[in-house]
Design a protein around this motif. Structure first.
Motif, PDB file in Angstrom:
ATOM      1  N   SER A  37      -2.859  -3.503   8.836  1.00  0.00           N
ATOM      2  CA  SER A  37      -2.837  -2.836   7.942  1.00  0.00           C
ATOM      3  C   SER A  37      -1.087  -3.026   7.352  1.00  0.00           C
ATOM      4  N   GLY A  38      -0.966  -4.557   7.992  1.00  0.00           N
ATOM      5  CA  GLY A  38      -0.245  -4.897   7.382  1.00  0.00           C
ATOM      6  C   GLY A  38       1.450  -4.614   7.319  1.00  0.00           C
ATOM      7  N   LYS A  39       2.316  -4.553   8.621  1.00  0.00           N
ATOM      8  CA  LYS A  39       2.683  -3.672   9.323  1.00  0.00           C
ATOM      9  C   LYS A  39       3.767  -4.885   9.254  1.00  0.00           C
ATOM     10  N   GLU A  50       4.513  -6.214  18.119  1.00  0.00           N
ATOM     11  CA  GLU A  50       3.173  -6.308  19.257  1.00  0.00           C
ATOM     12  C   GLU A  50       3.943  -5.339  20.727  1.00  0.00           C
ATOM     13  N   ASP A  70      -2.214  -0.437  12.285  1.00  0.00           N
ATOM     14  CA  ASP A  70      -4.113   0.056  13.532  1.00  0.00           C
ATOM     15  C   ASP A  70      -3.785  -2.129  12.281  1.00  0.00           C
ATOM     16  N   VAL A  71      -5.056  -3.100  13.792  1.00  0.00           N
ATOM     17  CA  VAL A  71      -4.021  -4.146  12.941  1.00  0.00           C
ATOM     18  C   VAL A  71      -4.760  -4.349  12.013  1.00  0.00           C
ATOM     19  N   THR A  87       1.032  -1.004   0.186  1.00  0.00           N
ATOM     20  CA  THR A  87      -0.190   0.209   0.019  1.00  0.00           C
ATOM     21  C   THR A  87       0.856   1.662  -0.096  1.00  0.00           C
ATOM     22  N   PRO A 137      -4.646  -2.124   3.017  1.00  0.00           N
ATOM     23  CA  PRO A 137      -4.761  -3.089   1.664  1.00  0.00           C
ATOM     24  C   PRO A 137      -6.137  -2.642   1.455  1.00  0.00           C
TER      25      PRO A 137
HETATM   26  P1  ADP Z   1      -0.761  -6.150  11.447  1.00  0.00           P
HETATM   27  O1  ADP Z   1      -0.730  -5.008  11.203  1.00  0.00           O
HETATM   28  O2  ADP Z   1      -2.212  -6.215  11.907  1.00  0.00           O
HETATM   29  O3  ADP Z   1       0.329  -6.896  12.533  1.00  0.00           O
HETATM   30  P2  ADP Z   1       0.001  -8.178   9.633  1.00  0.00           P
HETATM   31  O4  ADP Z   1       1.265  -7.271   9.119  1.00  0.00           O
HETATM   32  O5  ADP Z   1      -0.628  -9.633   9.894  1.00  0.00           O
HETATM   33  O6  ADP Z   1      -1.403  -7.148  10.337  1.00  0.00           O
HETATM   34  O7  ADP Z   1      -0.966  -7.454   7.351  1.00  0.00           O
HETATM   35  C1  ADP Z   1      -2.194  -8.256   7.832  1.00  0.00           C
HETATM   36  C2  ADP Z   1      -2.571  -9.234   6.599  1.00  0.00           C
HETATM   37  O8  ADP Z   1      -2.724  -8.253   5.188  1.00  0.00           O
HETATM   38  C3  ADP Z   1      -1.867  -9.797   6.214  1.00  0.00           C
HETATM   39  O9  ADP Z   1      -1.947 -11.583   5.710  1.00  0.00           O
HETATM   40  C4  ADP Z   1      -0.818  -9.808   4.979  1.00  0.00           C
HETATM   41  O10 ADP Z   1       0.278 -10.956   4.543  1.00  0.00           O
HETATM   42  C5  ADP Z   1      -1.436  -9.038   4.525  1.00  0.00           C
HETATM   43  N1  ADP Z   1      -1.258  -7.844   3.665  1.00  0.00           N
HETATM   44  C6  ADP Z   1       0.100  -6.887   4.028  1.00  0.00           C
HETATM   45  N2  ADP Z   1       0.001  -6.227   3.724  1.00  0.00           N
HETATM   46  C7  ADP Z   1      -0.931  -6.234   2.159  1.00  0.00           C
HETATM   47  C8  ADP Z   1      -0.794  -5.340   0.794  1.00  0.00           C
HETATM   48  N3  ADP Z   1       0.126  -4.379   0.756  1.00  0.00           N
HETATM   49  N4  ADP Z   1      -1.916  -5.986   0.008  1.00  0.00           N
HETATM   50  C9  ADP Z   1      -2.622  -7.016   0.335  1.00  0.00           C
HETATM   51  N5  ADP Z   1      -2.654  -7.446   1.526  1.00  0.00           N
HETATM   52  C10 ADP Z   1      -1.569  -6.584   2.302  1.00  0.00           C
END
Ligand code: ADP
Ligand code: MG
Length: 702
Positions: A304-306, A402, A301-302, A274, A453
């Protein structure tokens, strides 16, 4: 908290005080860790009996209200057997009467109460058959002695001390005799005089004296204000110093974007990043290339793809010849990250190790060797990673995910892991309210992933009475029949709590009734299972082999199953707001509409109801975090209690947000003027900081 010059009267053993002696001294040491005059000085009262602030019994209104009453005690008697045994007494004033009840310590309490005696009483009102009563009130005889002093201090104490005759009154007498010995000169000022006058703070001696024996409400307030100010100022100074140090701290230079990073980006990254992820990654890349040490917080936020951002930062470290590690607060989350990261890196032929408290024996030895000789470039784990014994060959980056449990001081302990401190990247899912951020992350630069995402839909959240469980289960079944998966979560606050465990088991049986086993597959995960079983069950759900996951809060963080679209939270009233938000974040991770059902009993407290309302009205983690902090206070929020970072004696970062702001500004200005705190007028506060770091609260920071 205090300065003590060697040989000072403050170091004198508490036994030397009138009314203490060896036996009581021993008890004070054991029960309250009070062994010197100084310890006693800093054992502050938590409230006061103020004889001018007394409610008439007639005017007692709502249940649960705290009141202070004064009256005469009669009818003191014991009744009931065994666990029902209690002491009852009646207190009356010229307007009415009420009952006082003690369930514990009835015997010695009875001995200490006097029939027809006059008392001042403090406690929380409840009603029984329309008659008001107070269980376990604080009680203090009124006599000529106490009536001289306006406000009588009430000290934190223990049942044992009371039983051994150190009642609140005798405690107050002891502190009184303390002030016969401790003179103003023994408690020199530590705050610079310009600060004292700018912020209108009373002197240190005055404050400590007044907090024990205020002669008016104003003086009590002034004392508390000053002492809170000092506490918050010390912590903000520490943070300001770390910040200052960060700006000059030599760091490792990650000069190039190399093969690992590029190969991953081009070949293995399963989606387009993103815009927010790209921006944050750019900020990180900029930081690590400056030659200064990075200290960055990534808020998002949860969902968001960290994780992927962290992973790519680790690859960057490898590209520049460094090791990287990622630390999670729980075993399960570490496991999850390990599986995820290994999944990616194995394809690229990069060894990854998992290091937690559960990794033992030969495995552990091999990992420690691998980290020390550099043959393992990436380690995932819990705080086991930062233990003294774990040596890295060349650690360049530490990711803390976290983190809620890692405060400023724990982060600082990472610094010693290499000749120069590794770059530090902290990831947090719960956006952090400003006041908390100032105390917990005041030393960090902040990046925000403010974009989810693509294709995500807002989770619909519903609050239902558990009487409607059957109904709810029907709706869940419809989702499951569409091919979706569901979480059913039970509270398990303490993994060891038997009742919780039993209700989980009962719940599991019940779920099986709604989802017959011939048609639906159910996986269960809880903290009492063997690691391997837990893992296997988790995997069944992750791989889609199980339709339903019955679990405790172990799934709170980490687990990522985009096909899971329903979350049912049982006894939702037992969870805190942030926890509910975290849990809810386990659904809504794919493109489908997701649901979260909060099931509660029908008799909810006002606070619980408010929590449910907040949850159903917003999915914005930032709003939720603010509300959570406002409702609960920072105490055990984010598990920070054990980290010690927010442990202030008097200050409360929510209620004292104003003081926090002031101290932050004052600390920044002071550190800019005198970074080393070497000026004579800064000796006092410097000593305070030194003492705190000796108490290892801020270890590794000189
Ligand atoms: P958090 O920020 O809560 O740690 P995660 O890193 O676990 O989130 O990511 C949540 C989900 O979104 C995972 O399945 C991850 O593979 C997916 N994800 C992360 N970035 C993207 C993106 N840019 N596009 C689509 N899916 C994504
Ligand atoms: Mg995460």
């Amino acid at each position: 908290m205090a300065i003590s010059n060697t040989g000072s009267i403050l170091d004198a053993p508490v036994e030397y005080l009138k009314g203490v002696g060896p036996q009581r001294g021993e008890l004070l040491r054991k029960e309250l860790e009070i062994s010197t005059f100084e310890d006693l000085l800093y054992h502050y009262p938590y409230r006061y009996f103020d004889r001018t602030q007394v409610t008439k019994i007639r005017d007692i209104r709502p249940e649960n209200e705290w009141v202070q009453l004064a009256g005469t005690l009669i009818n003191i008697y014991e009744e009931g057997e065994g666990r029902k045994h209690r002491l009852v007494a009646t207190l009356y004033d010229d307007t009415g009467k009420l009952e006082l009840i003690w369930f514990q310590g009835a015997k010695w309490m009875k001995k200490s109460l006097q029939d027809q005696g006059k008392y001042i009483v403090f406690g929380r009102i409840s009603f029984f058959n329309g008659v008001p009563n107070i269980a376990h009130p604080e009680i203090e005889p009124i006599n000529s002695e106490t009536s001289v002093a306006g406000m009588q201090p009430v000290y934190p104490t223990t049942e044992k001390l009371k039983a051994r005759g150190i009642s609140n009154r005798s405690f107050a007498k002891i502190t009184q005799s303390l002030f016969e010995k401790v003179k103003p000169g023994d408690l020199p000022e530590v705050l610079p005089s310009d600060i004292l006058s700018e912020y209108r703070l009373c002197s240190r001696y005055q404050a400590i004296r007044w907090i024990h024996f205020p002669d008016s409400n104003e003086h009590m307030e002034a004392a508390r204000y000053r002492l809170k100010w000092e506490e918050l100022f010390a912590s903000q100074l520490m943070i300001a110093r770390i910040r200052m140090q960060n700006t000059i701290q030599q760091g490792w230079k990650f000069e190039k974007v190399g093969e690992y990073f590029n190969e991953f980006y081009n070949k293995y990254l399963p989606f387009e990043l993103t815009g927010a992820q790209k921006r944050v990654l750019k900020e990180i890349r900029h930081d690590v290339a400056t030659g200064k040490q990075m200290n960055r917080l990534v808020q998002g936020d949860v969902g968001s793809g960290k994780t992927i951002v962290a992973l790519m930062a680790m690859l960057l470290a490898m590209d520049n010849g460094f090791q990287a590690c990622m630390m999670a607060p729980t075993e399960i989350l570490a496991q999850q990250h390990y599986q995820g990261v290994k999944g990616f890196l194995e394809k690229m032929g990069i060894p990854v190790a998992l290091l937690t408290g559960n990794v033992k024996g030969k495995d552990r030895k091999n990992i420690l060797t691998g980290l020390a000789d550099g043959s393992i470039p990436i380690a995932i784990g819990t705080h086991a990673l930062i233990e003294e014994k774990v040596k890295f060959s060349n650690l360049g980056l530490a990711v803390i995910d976290e983190q809620h449990r890692f405060g400023v001081s724990q982060r600082a302990s990472l610094w010693a892991k290499n000749e120069r401190p590794p770059h530090v990247l902290v990831m947090t899912a719960t956006p952090i309210p400003r006041t908390l951020a100032m105390t917990l992350y005041g030393d960090l630069d902040v990046s925000v992933i403010d974009e989810l995402p693509p294709g995500r839909q807002e989770i619909k959240t519903i609050h239902r009475n558990e009487m409607r469980r059957a109904n709810v289960m029907d709706s869940i079944r419809k989702e499951v029949d569409k091919g979706r998966q569901a979480y059913i979560v039970y509270p398990l606050i303490e993994e060891s709590e038997k009742a919780d465990y039993e209700s989980l088991m009962a719940g599991y049986e019940q779920v099986k009734v709604f989802f017959p086993e011939d048609k639906y597959k159910i996986a269960m995960v809880h903290g009492k299972q063997e690691q391997e079983l837990k893992q296997r069950n988790m995997e069944r759900f992750v791989k889609g082999e199980a339709n339903i996951m019955v679990a405790t809060t172990v799934i709170e963080v980490g687990v990522n199953v985009p096909n899971a679209t329903v979350m049912l939270i049982e006894s939702a009233e037992r969870f805190g707001l942030s926890q509910l938000h975290q849990l809810r974040g386990r659904v809504g991770r794919g493109g489908e509409q997701s649901y979260c059902v909060l099931l509660t009993g029908n008799k909810l407290s006002k606070e619980s109801l408010q929590r449910m309302q907040i949850m159903t009205s917003t999915t914005n983690g930032f709003i939720i975090a603010e509300q959570d902090l406002a409702m609960r206070g920072p105490g055990d929020l984010y598990g920070t209690r054990q980290s010690g970072t927010l442990k202030f004696k008097l200050a409360d970062i929510v209620q004292d947000a104003g003081i926090l702001e002031q101290t932050r500004h004052a600390a920044q200005r002071l550190i800019e003027k005198d970074p080393g705190l070497t000026a004579p007028q800064h000796q006092g506060i410097r000593n305070i900081l030194l003492q705190q770091s000796q108490q290892s609260k801020w270890s590794k920071i000189s």
